[in-house]
Design an enzyme around this catalytic site. Structure first.
Site: not given
Length: 134
Positions: A13-15
């Site tokens: 996942t990203d931020l």
């Protein structure tokens, strides 16, 4: 159609907490590799014979985000088989929802990097699971 399960890990996942876009390409790569393995196609043996597969083109649509801990499935199906290439349709699904879809063109290459014919035993295995492929 081949189905391959994937769980989304935190590292995927990203931020924003959603799957980073490039990771869908990793997911479908795993799906393709497992599909070939289940068909009895040994890519290491092909490499020893001087044949490799390389992604030549990907047309991708990102439809809806996947998130941490989601259980996904990669669906892979033969779209077209040509003398020196394999074209697949691949989708990433969560339940009934389609999150990502791609049409992937795989080139068959010789050690020299030049196009090579898909080995007949590989082509036969692919035709056996999708005889109506274009």
């Amino acid at each position: 159609m081949h189905r391959f399960p994937i769980r989304v890990y935190y590292e995927d996942t990203d931020l924003a907490g959603i799957v980073y876009y490039a990771n869908y390409l990793k997911f479908i790569e795993r799906g393709r590799s497992e599909w070939l393995r289940e068909l009895g196609i040994d890519q290491r043996a092909l490499k020893r014979q001087g044949i490799v597969f390389a992604v030549r083109r990907v047309e991708a649509d990102y439809l809806s985000p996947a998130r941490f801990e989601d259980l996904l499935e990669v669906h892979s199906r033969l779209y077209e088989l040509r003398p020196a290439r394999i074209v697949l349709d691949q989708r990433v699904i969560r339940g009934e929802a389609e999150l990502f879809r791609a049409r992937v063109t795989i080139a068959c290459l010789a050690d020299s990097g030049r196009p090579a014919a898909v080995p007949e035993d590989v082509a036969a295995r692919l035709r056996a699971v999708c005889p109506g492929g274009n």
